[in-house]
Design a protein around this motif. Sequence first.
Motif, PDB file in Angstrom:
ATOM      1  N   SER A 254       9.369  36.070  32.690  1.00 47.06           N
ATOM      2  CA  SER A 254       8.193  35.227  32.913  1.00 47.06           C
ATOM      3  C   SER A 254       8.232  34.074  31.918  1.00 47.06           C
ATOM      4  O   SER A 254       8.838  34.179  30.843  1.00 47.06           O
ATOM      5  CB  SER A 254       6.921  36.045  32.706  1.00 47.06           C
ATOM      6  N   SER A 255       7.604  32.981  32.284  1.00 51.18           N
ATOM      7  CA  SER A 255       7.553  31.834  31.370  1.00 51.18           C
ATOM      8  C   SER A 255       6.822  32.201  30.083  1.00 51.18           C
ATOM      9  O   SER A 255       7.049  31.582  29.041  1.00 51.18           O
ATOM     10  CB  SER A 255       6.851  30.658  32.053  1.00 51.18           C
ATOM     11  N   PHE A 256       5.940  33.208  30.164  1.00 50.79           N
ATOM     12  CA  PHE A 256       5.207  33.617  28.956  1.00 50.79           C
ATOM     13  C   PHE A 256       6.174  34.098  27.884  1.00 50.79           C
ATOM     14  O   PHE A 256       6.123  33.636  26.740  1.00 50.79           O
ATOM     15  CB  PHE A 256       4.210  34.729  29.307  1.00 50.79           C
ATOM     16  N   TRP A 257       7.054  35.052  28.226  1.00 49.56           N
ATOM     17  CA  TRP A 257       7.978  35.577  27.230  1.00 49.56           C
ATOM     18  C   TRP A 257       9.087  34.584  26.911  1.00 49.56           C
ATOM     19  O   TRP A 257       9.594  34.546  25.784  1.00 49.56           O
ATOM     20  CB  TRP A 257       8.585  36.890  27.717  1.00 49.56           C
ATOM     21  N   ASN A 258       9.496  33.774  27.874  1.00 48.35           N
ATOM     22  CA  ASN A 258      10.601  32.840  27.661  1.00 48.35           C
ATOM     23  C   ASN A 258      10.180  31.607  26.880  1.00 48.35           C
ATOM     24  O   ASN A 258      10.963  31.067  26.103  1.00 48.35           O
ATOM     25  CB  ASN A 258      11.197  32.418  29.003  1.00 48.35           C
ATOM     26  N   PHE A 259       8.924  31.161  27.073  1.00 45.92           N
ATOM     27  CA  PHE A 259       8.463  29.916  26.435  1.00 45.92           C
ATOM     28  C   PHE A 259       7.214  30.111  25.576  1.00 45.92           C
ATOM     29  O   PHE A 259       7.209  29.804  24.392  1.00 45.92           O
ATOM     30  CB  PHE A 259       8.188  28.850  27.495  1.00 45.92           C
ATOM     31  N   GLU A 287       1.980  41.290  34.838  1.00 45.37           N
ATOM     32  CA  GLU A 287       1.761  42.286  33.795  1.00 45.37           C
ATOM     33  C   GLU A 287       2.086  41.698  32.426  1.00 45.37           C
ATOM     34  O   GLU A 287       3.229  41.367  32.133  1.00 45.37           O
ATOM     35  CB  GLU A 287       2.629  43.516  34.064  1.00 45.37           C
ATOM     36  N   PHE A 288       1.034  41.555  31.597  1.00 49.64           N
ATOM     37  CA  PHE A 288       1.168  41.054  30.234  1.00 49.64           C
ATOM     38  C   PHE A 288       0.299  41.898  29.306  1.00 49.64           C
ATOM     39  O   PHE A 288      -0.739  42.422  29.732  1.00 49.64           O
ATOM     40  CB  PHE A 288       0.723  39.591  30.121  1.00 49.64           C
ATOM     41  N   PRO A 289       0.682  42.039  28.055  1.00 52.62           N
ATOM     42  CA  PRO A 289      -0.241  42.643  27.081  1.00 52.62           C
ATOM     43  C   PRO A 289      -1.385  41.661  26.811  1.00 52.62           C
ATOM     44  O   PRO A 289      -1.175  40.615  26.171  1.00 52.62           O
ATOM     45  CB  PRO A 289       0.642  42.871  25.854  1.00 52.62           C
ATOM     46  N   GLN A 290      -2.569  41.953  27.306  1.00 53.19           N
ATOM     47  CA  GLN A 290      -3.665  40.982  27.316  1.00 53.19           C
ATOM     48  C   GLN A 290      -4.081  40.543  25.918  1.00 53.19           C
ATOM     49  O   GLN A 290      -4.359  39.367  25.689  1.00 53.19           O
ATOM     50  CB  GLN A 290      -4.871  41.567  28.066  1.00 53.19           C
ATOM     51  N   ASP A 291      -4.108  41.491  24.965  1.00 50.37           N
ATOM     52  CA  ASP A 291      -4.527  41.091  23.622  1.00 50.37           C
ATOM     53  C   ASP A 291      -3.542  40.096  23.010  1.00 50.37           C
ATOM     54  O   ASP A 291      -3.942  39.104  22.384  1.00 50.37           O
ATOM     55  CB  ASP A 291      -4.668  42.321  22.739  1.00 50.37           C
ATOM     56  N   TYR A 292      -2.267  40.366  23.228  1.00 51.48           N
ATOM     57  CA  TYR A 292      -1.250  39.455  22.681  1.00 51.48           C
ATOM     58  C   TYR A 292      -1.278  38.118  23.416  1.00 51.48           C
ATOM     59  O   TYR A 292      -1.129  37.051  22.799  1.00 51.48           O
ATOM     60  CB  TYR A 292       0.131  40.101  22.813  1.00 51.48           C
ATOM     61  N   LEU A 293      -1.489  38.161  24.742  1.00 51.92           N
ATOM     62  CA  LEU A 293      -1.564  36.920  25.521  1.00 51.92           C
ATOM     63  C   LEU A 293      -2.692  36.036  25.011  1.00 51.92           C
ATOM     64  O   LEU A 293      -2.532  34.805  24.885  1.00 51.92           O
ATOM     65  CB  LEU A 293      -1.755  37.255  26.999  1.00 51.92           C
ATOM     66  N   GLU A 294      -3.839  36.651  24.678  1.00 55.35           N
ATOM     67  CA  GLU A 294      -4.977  35.873  24.184  1.00 55.35           C
ATOM     68  C   GLU A 294      -4.669  35.252  22.833  1.00 55.35           C
ATOM     69  O   GLU A 294      -5.058  34.105  22.562  1.00 55.35           O
ATOM     70  CB  GLU A 294      -6.219  36.766  24.093  1.00 55.35           C
ATOM     71  N   ARG A 295      -3.968  35.986  21.980  1.00 53.02           N
ATOM     72  CA  ARG A 295      -3.618  35.431  20.668  1.00 53.02           C
ATOM     73  C   ARG A 295      -2.642  34.265  20.808  1.00 53.02           C
ATOM     74  O   ARG A 295      -2.757  33.252  20.105  1.00 53.02           O
ATOM     75  CB  ARG A 295      -3.020  36.524  19.781  1.00 53.02           C
ATOM     76  N   SER A 332      14.223  38.868  22.130  1.00 51.87           N
ATOM     77  CA  SER A 332      13.823  39.029  20.734  1.00 51.87           C
ATOM     78  C   SER A 332      12.314  39.026  20.600  1.00 51.87           C
ATOM     79  O   SER A 332      11.744  39.797  19.812  1.00 51.87           O
ATOM     80  CB  SER A 332      14.425  37.894  19.886  1.00 51.87           C
ATOM     81  N   ALA A 333      11.633  38.160  21.369  1.00 46.92           N
ATOM     82  CA  ALA A 333      10.174  38.104  21.320  1.00 46.92           C
ATOM     83  C   ALA A 333       9.564  39.430  21.769  1.00 46.92           C
ATOM     84  O   ALA A 333       8.598  39.928  21.159  1.00 46.92           O
ATOM     85  CB  ALA A 333       9.672  36.958  22.198  1.00 46.92           C
ATOM     86  N   ARG A 334      10.115  40.020  22.819  1.00 46.92           N
ATOM     87  CA  ARG A 334       9.622  41.325  23.292  1.00 46.92           C
ATOM     88  C   ARG A 334       9.843  42.404  22.225  1.00 46.92           C
ATOM     89  O   ARG A 334       8.967  43.245  21.975  1.00 46.92           O
ATOM     90  CB  ARG A 334      10.361  41.725  24.567  1.00 46.92           C
ATOM     91  N   MET A 335      11.025  42.404  21.595  1.00 45.44           N
ATOM     92  CA  MET A 335      11.337  43.418  20.599  1.00 45.44           C
ATOM     93  C   MET A 335      10.440  43.285  19.367  1.00 45.44           C
ATOM     94  O   MET A 335      10.008  44.294  18.791  1.00 45.44           O
ATOM     95  CB  MET A 335      12.807  43.311  20.193  1.00 45.44           C
ATOM     96  N   LEU A 336      10.155  42.058  18.959  1.00 46.41           N
ATOM     97  CA  LEU A 336       9.265  41.851  17.808  1.00 46.41           C
ATOM     98  C   LEU A 336       7.845  42.307  18.132  1.00 46.41           C
ATOM     99  O   LEU A 336       7.137  42.846  17.282  1.00 46.41           O
ATOM    100  CB  LEU A 336       9.286  40.379  17.392  1.00 46.41           C
TER     101      LEU A 336
END
Length: 477
Positions: A254-259, A287-295, A332-336
């Motif tokens: 998804s563009s969220f994790w990629n960008f 499907e996104f982790p909503q709390d992290y998406l908001e941050r 890497s972003a997902r793993m972090l």
Amino acid sequence: MADAGVVETLLQRVEKADDGVDSLEVASSLGVDHQVIVGAVKSLQALGDVILAELRSSKRWELTAEGTEIAEQGSHEARVFSAIPLEGLPQGELMKLSFGKIGFSKAMSNKWIRVDKAHEGGPRIFRTVESIDDQVREKLLVVKKGNMTELEEKEKNELKKRKLLSEVTVKSYWITKGNSFSTTITKQETELTPEMIANGSWKEKKFKPYNFEALGVAPDCGHLHPLMKVRTQFRQIFLEMGFTEMPTNNFIESSFWNFDSLFQPQQHPARDQHDTFFLSDPALAHEFPQDYLERVKKVHSEGGFGSQGYKYDWKIEEAQKNILRTHTTAVSARMLYKLAQQEKFTPVKYFSIDRVFRNETLDATHLAEFHQIEGVVADYGLTLGDLMGILHQFFTKLGITKLRFKPAYNPYTEPSMEVFSYHEVELTCHELSLTLPSTLTRRPTMIKYGINNIRELVGHKVNLQMVYDSPICRLES
């Protein structure tokens, strides 16, 4: 085994000759191809010391295919002269003949013909002499008969320049008697059987000597592509340095994790269609982790953690767009993120080597997809010096020790820098804060195996023999 009749005849010729025979002369006298005699020589050599064969080479002149045609039908200029009647011939009709263009210029040079451009029916060609002497054909016939010495060196060079003659190297064997010479050939046995041992016949048999230097038949097996060999070597270096490999089996992101999670603004040029491949089905991720998406949204829109943000209206619709990942940094972003969810933090060292996709113009050094090397180190108290030390160790294991670091800007790390490494050619790798090289495996592979065009390394134009012949990758570590 060669033809028995040819072998027998060859042995008889050798027996009658005091000092030996030439294989070319034998082939000519028997009216067979020279390779037939060569086969007979090889067969006799395999039987032991029956004959001695010395390989000799000599040069001689031969007619080319065009020269043979001229020797039979006449030179182009002579055929042009013959094609012109006494009343002349339109130039256009002459040029339609297969020999017209070449023969016309040569006949004009010899002043055998002339062109009347003022003729009322168009340019017309007439003869200027009553008869001609086709010397080119006569010289070629001399060569064909084997009387090459009758031609002067200048005449040979002229015919060679017209590609009617060619100088070839001829290889032949000078065959003489060996220590075990005999006109009667006894077949040598290739194996010792139980029957021979039982009845004692092995004592009278002649056995073919073993060739202990002969190579065995290479077994059919798979072969690693040069790119995979270099990738394996890189992977081994990371494992030696204590890194753990990240899972990279999702080409679609998804563009969220990629960008967005890497804080690239949604209006960034890298997110345009001319740089990125967007999917039409499925077009969106949900499907996104909503709390992290908001941050992440807040940092983009308002800032935070010491950043003032980009001050724009961040849209979930842009973040939902599915793409072919443009870098493995999304992994890497997902793993972090997963690391941050642990109750107790533990230091980690991650790496990955996998394919990414960019909508780039194809040329000798660029494709629309390539392999990227990615690394992440997370711990307390790390400094820029730690990153430089890890990079230096990584490149040293590659056999590259000449490194230069300089500051650089990346939107998702601070501080950021580039490292320049020199090894035959200069390579540039963009580096991130507390992150290992984000570089390619293909260009080092091209350098290692001497490949200039990337399309000869990857794609439908790859020569499979190159994959078969390529040696094991051994980096100069």
